[in-house]
Scaffold this active site. Structure first.
Site, PDB file in Angstrom:
ATOM      1  N   LYS A  65      10.676  -8.278  -1.921  1.00  0.00           N
ATOM      2  CA  LYS A  65      10.208  -7.158  -2.599  1.00  0.00           C
ATOM      3  C   LYS A  65      11.268  -5.972  -3.056  1.00  0.00           C
ATOM      4  CE  LYS A  65       5.548  -7.427  -0.392  1.00  0.00           C
ATOM      5  NZ  LYS A  65       5.052  -7.205   0.926  1.00  0.00           N
ATOM      6  N   GLN A 109       4.522  -3.411   5.644  1.00  0.00           N
ATOM      7  CA  GLN A 109       3.941  -4.497   5.675  1.00  0.00           C
ATOM      8  C   GLN A 109       2.935  -4.965   6.870  1.00  0.00           C
ATOM      9  OE1 GLN A 109       5.184  -6.666   3.411  1.00  0.00           O
ATOM     10  NE2 GLN A 109       4.185  -8.624   4.428  1.00  0.00           N
ATOM     11  N   ASP A 132       0.323  -0.100  -2.045  1.00  0.00           N
ATOM     12  CA  ASP A 132      -0.472  -1.165  -1.515  1.00  0.00           C
ATOM     13  C   ASP A 132      -1.793  -1.025  -1.772  1.00  0.00           C
ATOM     14  OD1 ASP A 132       0.031  -3.466  -0.453  1.00  0.00           O
ATOM     15  OD2 ASP A 132       0.141  -2.726   1.446  1.00  0.00           O
TER      16      ASP A 132
HETATM   17  N1  GUN Z   1       1.595  -8.986   3.839  1.00  0.00           N
HETATM   18  C1  GUN Z   1       1.053 -10.011   3.283  1.00  0.00           C
HETATM   19  N2  GUN Z   1       0.841  -9.511   1.901  1.00  0.00           N
HETATM   20  C2  GUN Z   1       1.051  -8.192   2.005  1.00  0.00           C
HETATM   21  C3  GUN Z   1       0.769  -6.814   1.070  1.00  0.00           C
HETATM   22  O1  GUN Z   1       0.539  -7.417  -0.110  1.00  0.00           O
HETATM   23  N3  GUN Z   1       0.814  -5.699   1.392  1.00  0.00           N
HETATM   24  C4  GUN Z   1       1.048  -5.453   2.731  1.00  0.00           C
HETATM   25  N4  GUN Z   1       1.112  -4.020   3.225  1.00  0.00           N
HETATM   26  N5  GUN Z   1       1.302  -6.643   3.701  1.00  0.00           N
HETATM   27  C5  GUN Z   1       1.193  -7.756   3.382  1.00  0.00           C
END
Ligand code: GUN
Length: 295
Positions: A65, A109, A132
């Site tokens: 990311k 996450q 998110d």
């Molecule tokens: N863990 C795996 N995919 C995601 C996501 O899209 N957002 C978040 N916050 N955690 C994740």
């Protein structure tokens, strides 16, 4: 007398989605937008990423990311907290990020350690910075059809379907999995596009039979190769969101090999939906930045 031979059914050529290629072209557009903002004398948008603990997969995701942010000229800040961080300490960090005018998007996450409530964390994030899209007010707006920020993976799925011009109007769509982050939002997005959506989950009866009705099949359960070849309607578009590691190899929720020659379109486990999810996170962050700064 010999048996009349069945006419051979036309072979279906399965298109494997190039999620990375599509992601790159969308990111190039986002990069141009960020460059235009910076050239106009504005600061670049900034995404804050928080990780609690050091699960190697999560670490790798957040690195991806951050790299994606840097490549399009976006700022990112990383907060790595130890596994035993108490929930109030995490909520305090989120409050600080909410108050920081230089931060436009916040992502904590998942998964979080068991002692931290994901719902409490989702509610702590300022909805204006909810890159998110997990805050209840953000999901409420999605339900009402008024959302500005939408969960990244569902947005990625919709962008892939649109790129490949998969007809959604009146189509039968089946979503396996009812998570807040994928199953529920993607079913709403498909419904908004006038698909007839059936949501399935671990207690669904006759799952193979229901899947076989799907023109669009979205698998988001995290159970490796659960969807067999004969669960797929010939010609269906299959969006495989699940990613699991089996014997050191990434596999999806769909038996990818068995889907060849049956599905018309399928996403692979690598370079499929993953790069699109990250791209939609960048898109959401830019969107939040524009809304917050009137840019
Ligand atoms: N863990 C795996 N995919 C995601 C996501 O899209 N957002 C978040 N916050 N955690 C994740």
């Amino acid at each position: 007398m010999s048996e009349p031979t069945q006419p051979a059914s036309a072979a279906i050529e399965t298109v494997v989605v190039d999620g990375l290629g599509l992601a790159k072209s969308i990111r190039a557009e986002l990069a141009r937008e960020v460059a235009a903002l910076v050239e106009a004398g504005r600061r670049a948008p900034c995404l804050a990423v928080v990780l609690v603990g050091d699960d190697p997969a999560s670490r790798s995701y957040i690195k991806g990311k951050q790299r994606a942010c840097a490549r399009i000229g976006m700022e990112s800040v990383e907060h790595l907290l130890p596994e035993d961080t108490p929930e109030p300490a995490l909520l305090e960090l989120v409050a600080k990020l909410n108050a920081d005018d230089g931060v436009d998007g916040i992502l904590v996450q998942l998964p979080l350690p068991a002692h931290i409530s994901p719902a409490a964390v989702a509610e702590a994030v300022d909805p204006a910075k909810d890159a998110d899209a997990l805050h209840p007010s953000t999901s409420g707006k999605l339900l009402a059809g008024t959302a500005d920020l939408i969960s990244c993976t569902p947005l990625g799925v919709m962008a892939i379907l649109d790129h490949h011009q998969v007809p959604l109007e009146g189509a039968q769509a089946v979503v396996i999995g009812r998570s807040n982050i994928v199953g529920k939002p993607v079913s709403l997005l498909l419904q908004q596009r006038n698909a007839t959506v059936t949501m399935c989950h671990s207690r669904t009866r006759n799952l193979p039979e229901i899947c076989r009705q799907a023109d669009v099949l979205v698998a988001a359960v995290g159970r490796p190769r659960m969807v067999k070849g004969d669960w797929i309607k010939p010609g269906a578009a299959v969006m495989d969101v699940g990613v699991s590691e089996v014997d050191g190899k990434l596999v999806g929720d769909v038996d990818f090999e068995a889907a060849q020659g049956v599905a018309s379109l399928i996403t692979p486990s690598r370079r499929g939906i993953g790069p699109m999810t990250i791209t939609m996170l960048l898109r959401n962050t830019l969107h939040a930045y524009r809304a917050r700064t009137n840019a």
